[in-house]
Enzyme design. Structure first.
Site, PDB file in Angstrom:
ATOM      1  N   ASP A 180       0.759  -1.246   0.000  1.00  0.00           N
ATOM      2  CA  ASP A 180       0.000   0.000   0.000  1.00  0.00           C
ATOM      3  C   ASP A 180       0.798   1.310   0.000  1.00  0.00           C
ATOM      4  OD1 ASP A 180      -1.662  -2.112   0.502  1.00  0.00           O
ATOM      5  OD2 ASP A 180      -2.573  -1.292   2.298  1.00  0.00           O
ATOM      6  N   GLU A 422       2.964  -9.614  10.995  1.00  0.00           N
ATOM      7  CA  GLU A 422       2.872  -9.204   9.595  1.00  0.00           C
ATOM      8  C   GLU A 422       4.244  -8.885   9.026  1.00  0.00           C
ATOM      9  OE1 GLU A 422      -0.407  -6.424   8.059  1.00  0.00           O
ATOM     10  OE2 GLU A 422      -0.294  -5.971  10.184  1.00  0.00           O
TER      11      GLU A 422
HETATM   12  C1  DGY Z   1      -5.140  -2.718   4.575  1.00  0.00           C
HETATM   13  O1  DGY Z   1      -6.254  -2.504   5.085  1.00  0.00           O
HETATM   14  O2  DGY Z   1      -4.086  -2.423   5.142  1.00  0.00           O
HETATM   15  C2  DGY Z   1      -5.074  -3.429   3.296  1.00  0.00           C
HETATM   16  O3  DGY Z   1      -3.767  -3.523   2.829  1.00  0.00           O
HETATM   17  C3  DGY Z   1      -5.946  -2.847   2.220  1.00  0.00           C
HETATM   18  O4  DGY Z   1      -6.294  -3.915   1.406  1.00  0.00           O
END
Ligand code: DGY
Length: 468
Positions: A180, A422
């Site tokens: 992102d 993560e």
């Molecule tokens: C998040 O919510 O961080 C996701 O990457 C969006 O899909």
């Protein structure tokens, strides 16, 4: 290197994480079994997460691996697109929730999805799980069940995301890459003036839950979210018409990470078609893979000694030079030209760039954009390590082999020591030595299914068999 005992113990924890994150949901009177990325925040189904979950689950419970993908295919749109999220209507924890997307007119009955996609890992996943199922008849039946759905998915990408047939797909939202807030999107996203974003969209930001349930310092900034939500709002107004979106979106990129995975998806698709005697189609996917390979090679910049992305919004053709670990994804192309391979291996070996205590950071350590803890701007993620590990295995070079061994060993060790998070502080060792921020080595949300699946995948492919 993990001891045999540590390997076994960590495998058991991985199994438990995937078990705890399993849930069942009924749509259109069919029961779906799937896995959430993390119950702490990500409580729906994500496309590239689930494709990876299946690649871990096949080693635990093959039926669950197949069900994971069945559930993803169930959300496929009429135009062939498999959306990046399928919502669980019983869950309210995650934002942006289903109502923000306004995709109802694309819904298959009760199945509500987002409106964008994610990297085409699902093709690789189908190939992998069917090749690793000891029940070959069941594997063959599953390919029969899903092959035409994959054909539609690939046709969607080719028709809508590569309308000029250049071999490179265009992404229209940073969320489509899954990475992102990578610095490689900064310039293109900053062209969207915050002043032009309506207050009604900015106000949506107040509903963000990630920074309440998790740590704001690990997540994208408010400015990032204003722009993410603005794009969603715009596409929604265009009724998710992808011809309009590709032509008019203020954000559109030919992204090296996404396209390297597109290359890989076509290679896998050709293999699946060949297994089923669909030779003509296999040749088409081989040709698409070749075309993408040639197009990716043109994105190598000899002066910068790295791959670049292209900002192609509204007819632009602007080179994006950000030193992020996306530049390593073309390692999927076997036997890269010498100059390219040497350049990439050099970067992976350089302690100023990517050879950190826990490689491979998402952004080079010496980049002014490097951010130790913030999502895709610095931390090391197991998923991008998996891609780099596989890519290094395609290169016939002794240095590639050594780098691969190092990344596999460290990824497994860090997961075993720090738990199933993560992402992780890539300078782990330094923090251990200085004992500073000692609670901040493992980042993002914990009990994370992706990380559990990747542990199992790496363990089975690189430790048990020692292959590749
Ligand atoms: C998040 O919510 O961080 C996701 O990457 C969006 O899909």
């Amino acid at each position: 290197m993990l001891s045999r005992k540590q390997q076994e113990e960590t495998k058991e924890v991985a199994r438990r994480v995937l078990e705890d994150n399993k849930y069942e949901v009924s749509f259109n009177e069919i029961l779906y079994r799937r896995t959430v990325p993390s119950k702490k925040f990500y409580v729906h189904q994500w496309k590239w997460d689930s494709a990876t979950h299946a690649m871990g689950l096949i080693h635990l419970d093959p039926e669950r691996a197949y069900d994971e993908l069945r559930s993803l295919f169930a959300g496929q749109w009429e135009n062939g697109m498999i959306p990046h999220m399928i919502f669980n209507p019983a869950e309210t924890k995650y934002f942006p929730s289903a109502d923000v997307w306004g995709t109802g007119h694309h819904a298959r009955g009760e199945i509500i999805t987002s409106g964008i996609t994610q990297p085409p890992l699902i093709t690789k996943s189908v190939l992998y799980i069917t090749e690793h199922d000891s029940d070959k008849e069941r594997a063959g039946r599953f390919i029969d069940e899903v092959l035409d759905k994959l054909v539609d998915d690939h046709a969607y990408f080719k028709k809508y995301r590569d309308p000029k047939d250049m071999g490179l797909l265009t992404i229209v939202h940073p969320w489509e890459t899954g990475t992102d807030n990578s610095p490689r999107f900064d310039d293109a996203m900053e062209r969207i003036e915050l002043a032009d974003i309506p207050d009604r969209v900015k106000d949506l930001n107040k509903r963000r839950t990630d920074i309440k349930l998790g740590k704001a310092a690990h997540r994208p900034t408010p400015q990032d979210y204003y722009r993410y939500l603005y794009l969603v709002d715009l596409f929604r107004q265009w009724q998710w018409n992808y011809t309009t979106i590709i032509e008019q979106s203020p954000f559109a990129m030919q992204d090296v990470l996404f396209n390297s995975l597109w290359y890989e998806a076509n290679r896998c698709m050709a293999l699946l078609c060949r297994k089923k005697g669909r030779t003509k189609e296999a040749e088409t996917y081989e040709a698409w893979a070749d075309q993408t390979k040639e197009a990716l090679l043109t994105l190598w910049n000899p002066e910068f000694k790295q791959f670049i992305d292209m900002d192609v919004a509204k007819g632009r053709s602007v080179m994006i030079r950000e030193n992020t670990n996306a530049i390593f994804l073309p390692l999927y192309i076997p036997d890269l030209p010498e100059e390219i391979l040497e350049g990439l291996l050099q970067k992976l070996s350089d302690p100023q760039e990517y050879a950190t205590s826990f490689p491979v950071p998402t952004t080079a350590l010496n980049s002014p954009k490097f951010d130790l803890m913030r999502y895709w701007r610095g931390p090391t993620w197991p998923i991008t390590n998996l891609f780099i590990i596989e890519g290094l295995g395609r290169q016939n070079h002794p240095k590639a082999k050594k780098l691969q061994e190092n990344i596999v060993g460290k990824t497994l060790a860090v997961i075993a020591e720090q738990g199933f998070y993560e992402y992780y502080d890539p300078t782990l060792q330094n923090y251990q030595l200085s004992n500073k921020h000692k609670d901040e080595k493992a980042l993002g949300f914990g009990s994370f299914s992706w990380t559990a699946a990747i542990f199992l995948y790496l363990y089975h492919n690189y430790i048990v068999t020692g292959e590749k």
